[in-house]
Design a protein around this motif. Structure first.
Motif, PDB file in Angstrom:
ATOM      1  N   PHE A  38      35.203  17.877  43.113  1.00 43.38           N
ATOM      2  CA  PHE A  38      35.371  17.798  44.568  1.00 43.38           C
ATOM      3  C   PHE A  38      34.219  17.003  45.167  1.00 43.38           C
ATOM      4  O   PHE A  38      33.050  17.241  44.844  1.00 43.38           O
ATOM      5  N   GLY A  39      34.525  16.050  46.023  1.00 38.07           N
ATOM      6  CA  GLY A  39      33.496  15.201  46.634  1.00 38.07           C
ATOM      7  C   GLY A  39      32.420  15.991  47.356  1.00 38.07           C
ATOM      8  O   GLY A  39      31.240  15.660  47.289  1.00 38.07           O
ATOM      9  N   GLY A  40      32.805  17.054  48.035  1.00 37.80           N
ATOM     10  CA  GLY A  40      31.827  17.882  48.735  1.00 37.80           C
ATOM     11  C   GLY A  40      30.871  18.569  47.783  1.00 37.80           C
ATOM     12  O   GLY A  40      29.688  18.757  48.085  1.00 37.80           O
ATOM     13  N   SER A  41      31.369  18.944  46.607  1.00 38.30           N
ATOM     14  CA  SER A  41      30.508  19.553  45.591  1.00 38.30           C
ATOM     15  C   SER A  41      29.515  18.539  45.047  1.00 38.30           C
ATOM     16  O   SER A  41      28.348  18.868  44.797  1.00 38.30           O
ATOM     17  N   LEU A  42      29.970  17.312  44.843  1.00 34.24           N
ATOM     18  CA  LEU A  42      29.060  16.262  44.365  1.00 34.24           C
ATOM     19  C   LEU A  42      27.955  16.039  45.384  1.00 34.24           C
ATOM     20  O   LEU A  42      26.782  15.919  45.034  1.00 34.24           O
ATOM     21  N   TYR A  43      28.331  15.988  46.651  1.00 37.96           N
ATOM     22  CA  TYR A  43      27.340  15.814  47.712  1.00 37.96           C
ATOM     23  C   TYR A  43      26.363  17.000  47.735  1.00 37.96           C
ATOM     24  O   TYR A  43      25.143  16.814  47.751  1.00 37.96           O
ATOM     25  N   ALA A  44      26.913  18.209  47.719  1.00 37.15           N
ATOM     26  CA  ALA A  44      26.069  19.411  47.816  1.00 37.15           C
ATOM     27  C   ALA A  44      25.107  19.521  46.636  1.00 37.15           C
ATOM     28  O   ALA A  44      23.918  19.819  46.824  1.00 37.15           O
ATOM     29  N   THR A  45      25.588  19.283  45.426  1.00 32.90           N
ATOM     30  CA  THR A  45      24.701  19.386  44.263  1.00 32.90           C
ATOM     31  C   THR A  45      23.660  18.275  44.273  1.00 32.90           C
ATOM     32  O   THR A  45      22.520  18.486  43.862  1.00 32.90           O
ATOM     33  N   GLY A  46      24.045  17.094  44.762  1.00 37.23           N
ATOM     34  CA  GLY A  46      23.078  16.001  44.887  1.00 37.23           C
ATOM     35  C   GLY A  46      21.975  16.333  45.869  1.00 37.23           C
ATOM     36  O   GLY A  46      20.786  16.140  45.596  1.00 37.23           O
ATOM     37  N   VAL A  47      22.352  16.852  47.029  1.00 38.08           N
ATOM     38  CA  VAL A  47      21.362  17.243  48.040  1.00 38.08           C
ATOM     39  C   VAL A  47      20.466  18.353  47.502  1.00 38.08           C
ATOM     40  O   VAL A  47      19.241  18.328  47.692  1.00 38.08           O
ATOM     41  N   LEU A  48      21.049  19.316  46.800  1.00 47.17           N
ATOM     42  CA  LEU A  48      20.241  20.398  46.225  1.00 47.17           C
ATOM     43  C   LEU A  48      19.229  19.878  45.212  1.00 47.17           C
ATOM     44  O   LEU A  48      18.117  20.402  45.121  1.00 47.17           O
ATOM     45  N   SER A  49      19.592  18.848  44.450  1.00 50.57           N
ATOM     46  CA  SER A  49      18.637  18.307  43.476  1.00 50.57           C
ATOM     47  C   SER A  49      17.447  17.657  44.184  1.00 50.57           C
ATOM     48  O   SER A  49      16.303  17.809  43.739  1.00 50.57           O
ATOM     49  N   LEU A  96      27.901   6.569  35.336  1.00 52.12           N
ATOM     50  CA  LEU A  96      27.570   6.896  36.719  1.00 52.12           C
ATOM     51  C   LEU A  96      28.857   7.168  37.498  1.00 52.12           C
ATOM     52  O   LEU A  96      29.722   6.305  37.605  1.00 52.12           O
ATOM     53  N   GLY A  97      28.981   8.382  38.004  1.00 55.04           N
ATOM     54  CA  GLY A  97      30.156   8.768  38.779  1.00 55.04           C
ATOM     55  C   GLY A  97      29.939   8.657  40.269  1.00 55.04           C
ATOM     56  O   GLY A  97      30.857   8.338  41.022  1.00 55.04           O
ATOM     57  N   ALA A  98      28.708   8.913  40.708  1.00 50.91           N
ATOM     58  CA  ALA A  98      28.395   8.859  42.137  1.00 50.91           C
ATOM     59  C   ALA A  98      26.887   8.679  42.296  1.00 50.91           C
ATOM     60  O   ALA A  98      26.110   8.986  41.396  1.00 50.91           O
ATOM     61  N   SER A  99      26.510   8.175  43.449  1.00 53.29           N
ATOM     62  CA  SER A  99      25.083   8.060  43.774  1.00 53.29           C
ATOM     63  C   SER A  99      24.897   8.438  45.238  1.00 53.29           C
ATOM     64  O   SER A  99      25.772   8.206  46.068  1.00 53.29           O
ATOM     65  N   LEU A 100      23.773   9.052  45.510  1.00 51.35           N
ATOM     66  CA  LEU A 100      23.476   9.542  46.850  1.00 51.35           C
ATOM     67  C   LEU A 100      22.079   9.100  47.247  1.00 51.35           C
ATOM     68  O   LEU A 100      21.161   9.132  46.422  1.00 51.35           O
ATOM     69  N   VAL A 130       6.547  13.998  56.746  1.00 51.75           N
ATOM     70  CA  VAL A 130       6.910  12.819  55.961  1.00 51.75           C
ATOM     71  C   VAL A 130       8.431  12.705  55.988  1.00 51.75           C
ATOM     72  O   VAL A 130       9.143  13.715  56.014  1.00 51.75           O
ATOM     73  N   ARG A 131       8.896  11.462  56.042  1.00 53.11           N
ATOM     74  CA  ARG A 131      10.335  11.190  55.930  1.00 53.11           C
ATOM     75  C   ARG A 131      10.490  10.097  54.887  1.00 53.11           C
ATOM     76  O   ARG A 131       9.842   9.051  54.980  1.00 53.11           O
ATOM     77  N   ALA A 132      11.353  10.358  53.912  1.00 57.34           N
ATOM     78  CA  ALA A 132      11.538   9.380  52.844  1.00 57.34           C
ATOM     79  C   ALA A 132      12.940   9.511  52.260  1.00 57.34           C
ATOM     80  O   ALA A 132      13.546  10.585  52.300  1.00 57.34           O
ATOM     81  N   ASP A 133      13.419   8.409  51.729  1.00 58.19           N
ATOM     82  CA  ASP A 133      14.704   8.403  51.039  1.00 58.19           C
ATOM     83  C   ASP A 133      14.500   8.822  49.593  1.00 58.19           C
ATOM     84  O   ASP A 133      13.601   8.323  48.914  1.00 58.19           O
ATOM     85  N   LEU A 134      15.343   9.726  49.138  1.00 51.32           N
ATOM     86  CA  LEU A 134      15.351  10.150  47.749  1.00 51.32           C
ATOM     87  C   LEU A 134      16.695   9.739  47.143  1.00 51.32           C
ATOM     88  O   LEU A 134      17.739   9.898  47.774  1.00 51.32           O
ATOM     89  N   ASN A 135      16.648   9.200  45.946  1.00 50.66           N
ATOM     90  CA  ASN A 135      17.841   8.712  45.268  1.00 50.66           C
ATOM     91  C   ASN A 135      18.309   9.709  44.224  1.00 50.66           C
ATOM     92  O   ASN A 135      17.504  10.215  43.442  1.00 50.66           O
ATOM     93  N   VAL A 136      19.606   9.927  44.212  1.00 52.82           N
ATOM     94  CA  VAL A 136      20.224  10.868  43.288  1.00 52.82           C
ATOM     95  C   VAL A 136      21.337  10.133  42.540  1.00 52.82           C
ATOM     96  O   VAL A 136      22.113   9.401  43.149  1.00 52.82           O
ATOM     97  N   GLN A 137      21.379  10.357  41.244  1.00 49.26           N
ATOM     98  CA  GLN A 137      22.462   9.806  40.432  1.00 49.26           C
ATOM     99  C   GLN A 137      23.252  10.962  39.835  1.00 49.26           C
ATOM    100  O   GLN A 137      22.669  11.956  39.373  1.00 49.26           O
ATOM    101  N   ASP A 169      32.148  18.101  32.973  1.00 51.26           N
ATOM    102  CA  ASP A 169      30.882  18.601  33.501  1.00 51.26           C
ATOM    103  C   ASP A 169      30.034  17.391  33.855  1.00 51.26           C
ATOM    104  O   ASP A 169      30.240  16.295  33.313  1.00 51.26           O
ATOM    105  N   PHE A 170      29.095  17.575  34.764  1.00 56.48           N
ATOM    106  CA  PHE A 170      28.308  16.423  35.194  1.00 56.48           C
ATOM    107  C   PHE A 170      26.836  16.759  35.300  1.00 56.48           C
ATOM    108  O   PHE A 170      26.445  17.922  35.335  1.00 56.48           O
ATOM    109  N   THR A 171      26.036  15.701  35.302  1.00 58.48           N
ATOM    110  CA  THR A 171      24.585  15.823  35.339  1.00 58.48           C
ATOM    111  C   THR A 171      24.073  15.134  36.594  1.00 58.48           C
ATOM    112  O   THR A 171      24.478  14.021  36.914  1.00 58.48           O
ATOM    113  N   ILE A 172      23.171  15.820  37.278  1.00 52.76           N
ATOM    114  CA  ILE A 172      22.546  15.291  38.490  1.00 52.76           C
ATOM    115  C   ILE A 172      21.097  14.968  38.157  1.00 52.76           C
ATOM    116  O   ILE A 172      20.388  15.803  37.600  1.00 52.76           O
ATOM    117  N   VAL A 173      20.645  13.766  38.529  1.00 52.64           N
ATOM    118  CA  VAL A 173      19.256  13.373  38.298  1.00 52.64           C
ATOM    119  C   VAL A 173      18.669  12.876  39.620  1.00 52.64           C
ATOM    120  O   VAL A 173      19.221  11.987  40.264  1.00 52.64           O
TER     121      VAL A 173
END
Length: 154
Positions: A51-62, A142-146, A123-130, A97-101
Protein backbone atom coordinates in the motif's frame (compact mmCIF):
# COMPACT_ATOMS: atom_id res chain seq x y z
CA UNK A 1 27.30 5.26 17.63
CA UNK A 2 24.71 2.53 18.15
CA UNK A 3 21.62 3.06 20.22
CA UNK A 4 19.70 0.21 21.72
CA UNK A 5 17.13 -0.98 19.17
CA UNK A 6 14.81 -2.25 21.91
CA UNK A 7 14.74 1.19 23.56
CA UNK A 8 13.98 2.76 20.21
CA UNK A 9 11.20 0.26 19.47
CA UNK A 10 9.68 1.13 22.84
CA UNK A 11 9.77 4.84 21.97
CA UNK A 12 8.00 4.14 18.68
CA UNK A 13 5.43 1.87 20.32
CA UNK A 14 4.70 4.47 22.99
CA UNK A 15 4.66 7.61 20.82
CA UNK A 16 3.84 6.55 17.25
CA UNK A 17 0.90 4.15 17.52
CA UNK A 18 0.95 3.25 13.81
CA UNK A 19 4.39 1.65 14.24
CA UNK A 20 3.13 -1.56 15.83
CA UNK A 21 0.81 -2.27 12.87
CA UNK A 22 3.38 -1.95 10.06
CA UNK A 23 5.39 -5.15 10.53
CA UNK A 24 8.75 -3.41 10.92
CA UNK A 25 11.87 -5.07 12.26
CA UNK A 26 14.94 -2.96 12.91
CA UNK A 27 17.98 -4.35 11.06
CA UNK A 28 20.36 -1.44 11.70
CA UNK A 29 20.00 1.68 13.81
CA UNK A 30 22.68 4.29 14.46
CA UNK A 31 23.27 8.00 13.99
CA UNK A 32 24.40 7.52 10.38
CA UNK A 33 22.12 4.81 8.98
CA UNK A 34 18.80 3.13 9.64
CA UNK A 35 17.62 -0.05 7.94
CA UNK A 36 14.14 -1.46 8.47
CA UNK A 37 12.86 -4.77 7.12
CA UNK A 38 9.12 -4.59 6.55
CA UNK A 39 6.54 -7.35 6.09
CA UNK A 40 4.46 -7.12 2.93
CA UNK A 41 1.68 -9.08 4.62
CA UNK A 42 1.02 -6.24 7.08
CA UNK A 43 0.95 -3.65 4.28
CA UNK A 44 -1.02 -5.23 1.44
CA UNK A 45 -3.35 -3.31 -0.80
CA UNK A 46 -6.17 -4.68 -2.97
CA UNK A 47 -3.67 -5.55 -5.76
CA UNK A 48 -1.47 -7.75 -3.57
CA UNK A 49 1.30 -5.17 -3.46
CA UNK A 50 2.49 -2.76 -0.78
CA UNK A 51 0.00 0.00 0.00
CA UNK A 52 1.40 3.41 -0.98
CA UNK A 53 0.48 4.90 2.38
CA UNK A 54 2.42 2.16 4.15
CA UNK A 55 5.48 2.85 2.01
CA UNK A 56 5.23 6.53 2.89
CA UNK A 57 4.67 5.85 6.61
CA UNK A 58 7.55 3.38 6.93
CA UNK A 59 9.83 5.74 4.99
CA UNK A 60 8.98 8.66 7.28
CA UNK A 61 9.49 6.44 10.34
CA UNK A 62 12.97 5.48 9.13
CA UNK A 63 13.97 9.14 8.83
CA UNK A 64 12.46 9.86 12.25
CA UNK A 65 14.50 6.93 13.61
CA UNK A 66 17.69 8.28 12.04
CA UNK A 67 17.21 11.67 13.68
CA UNK A 68 16.23 10.16 17.02
CA UNK A 69 19.33 7.94 16.98
CA UNK A 70 21.47 10.97 16.20
CA UNK A 71 19.96 13.01 19.02
CA UNK A 72 20.88 10.25 21.44
CA UNK A 73 24.37 9.79 19.96
CA UNK A 74 25.11 13.54 20.11
CA UNK A 75 23.54 13.84 23.60
CA UNK A 76 20.94 16.39 22.51
CA UNK A 77 17.92 16.38 24.79
CA UNK A 78 14.92 16.83 22.51
CA UNK A 79 12.43 14.65 20.73
CA UNK A 80 10.86 17.60 18.89
CA UNK A 81 11.09 16.07 15.40
CA UNK A 82 8.49 16.73 12.70
CA UNK A 83 8.24 16.22 8.98
CA UNK A 84 7.42 19.51 7.25
CA UNK A 85 7.17 18.10 3.74
CA UNK A 86 7.43 14.67 2.21
CA UNK A 87 7.58 13.71 -1.45
CA UNK A 88 7.50 10.08 -2.48
CA UNK A 89 8.05 8.54 -5.91
CA UNK A 90 6.72 5.08 -6.61
CA UNK A 91 9.04 3.46 -9.16
CA UNK A 92 7.54 -0.04 -9.37
CA UNK A 93 5.03 -2.16 -7.46
CA UNK A 94 6.42 -3.89 -4.41
CA UNK A 95 5.10 -7.43 -4.18
CA UNK A 96 7.47 -8.82 -1.56
CA UNK A 97 8.79 -7.91 1.86
CA UNK A 98 10.73 -4.69 1.56
CA UNK A 99 13.71 -2.89 3.03
CA UNK A 100 13.83 0.77 3.99
CA UNK A 101 17.18 2.58 4.09
CA UNK A 102 17.68 6.11 5.39
CA UNK A 103 21.16 7.49 5.86
CA UNK A 104 23.18 10.67 5.84
CA UNK A 105 25.27 11.15 2.71
CA UNK A 106 28.46 11.23 4.76
CA UNK A 107 29.79 11.92 8.25
CA UNK A 108 30.32 15.60 7.48
CA UNK A 109 26.65 16.06 6.53
CA UNK A 110 25.56 14.25 9.69
CA UNK A 111 27.80 16.35 11.93
CA UNK A 112 26.70 19.61 10.27
CA UNK A 113 23.04 18.69 10.90
CA UNK A 114 23.55 18.27 14.64
CA UNK A 115 25.95 21.21 14.91
CA UNK A 116 23.35 23.52 13.37
CA UNK A 117 20.76 22.19 15.80
CA UNK A 118 23.06 22.88 18.75
CA UNK A 119 24.06 26.35 17.48
CA UNK A 120 20.66 27.56 16.26
CA UNK A 121 18.37 25.38 18.43
CA UNK A 122 16.64 24.46 15.18
CA UNK A 123 17.56 22.63 12.01
CA UNK A 124 15.66 21.83 8.83
CA UNK A 125 17.09 19.37 6.34
CA UNK A 126 16.03 16.94 3.65
CA UNK A 127 16.54 13.28 4.43
CA UNK A 128 16.53 10.70 1.65
CA UNK A 129 14.88 7.32 2.00
CA UNK A 130 15.11 4.39 -0.38
CA UNK A 131 12.59 1.56 -0.35
CA UNK A 132 13.79 -1.67 -1.91
CA UNK A 133 11.71 -4.58 -3.13
CA UNK A 134 13.29 -7.87 -2.17
CA UNK A 135 13.94 -10.00 -5.23
CA UNK A 136 14.89 -13.55 -6.01
CA UNK A 137 18.49 -14.76 -5.61
CA UNK A 138 19.13 -12.17 -2.89
CA UNK A 139 18.75 -9.26 -5.29
CA UNK A 140 16.64 -6.20 -4.74
CA UNK A 141 15.40 -3.29 -6.77
CA UNK A 142 14.36 0.26 -5.92
CA UNK A 143 10.59 0.32 -5.49
CA UNK A 144 10.14 3.84 -4.12
CA UNK A 145 12.11 6.81 -2.88
CA UNK A 146 11.13 9.53 -0.45
CA UNK A 147 12.58 12.92 0.33
CA UNK A 148 11.42 14.23 3.68
CA UNK A 149 12.09 17.73 4.94
CA UNK A 150 12.46 17.34 8.69
CA UNK A 151 12.52 20.07 11.33
CA UNK A 152 14.10 19.50 14.72
CA UNK A 153 13.90 22.02 17.56
CA UNK A 154 15.48 22.16 20.97
Amino acid sequence: MEIDAQDFIQVLSDKIKLYEHLGITVAELNSHRVVFNVSLEKNLNHKGTAFGGSLYATGVLSAYALVLAGLKAYHIDTENIVIAKGVIEYHRPIDSDFTIVCEFLDLQTEQAFYQELQDQHRVRADLNVQIFKEGGSGGRSLGASLVGSFVVRM
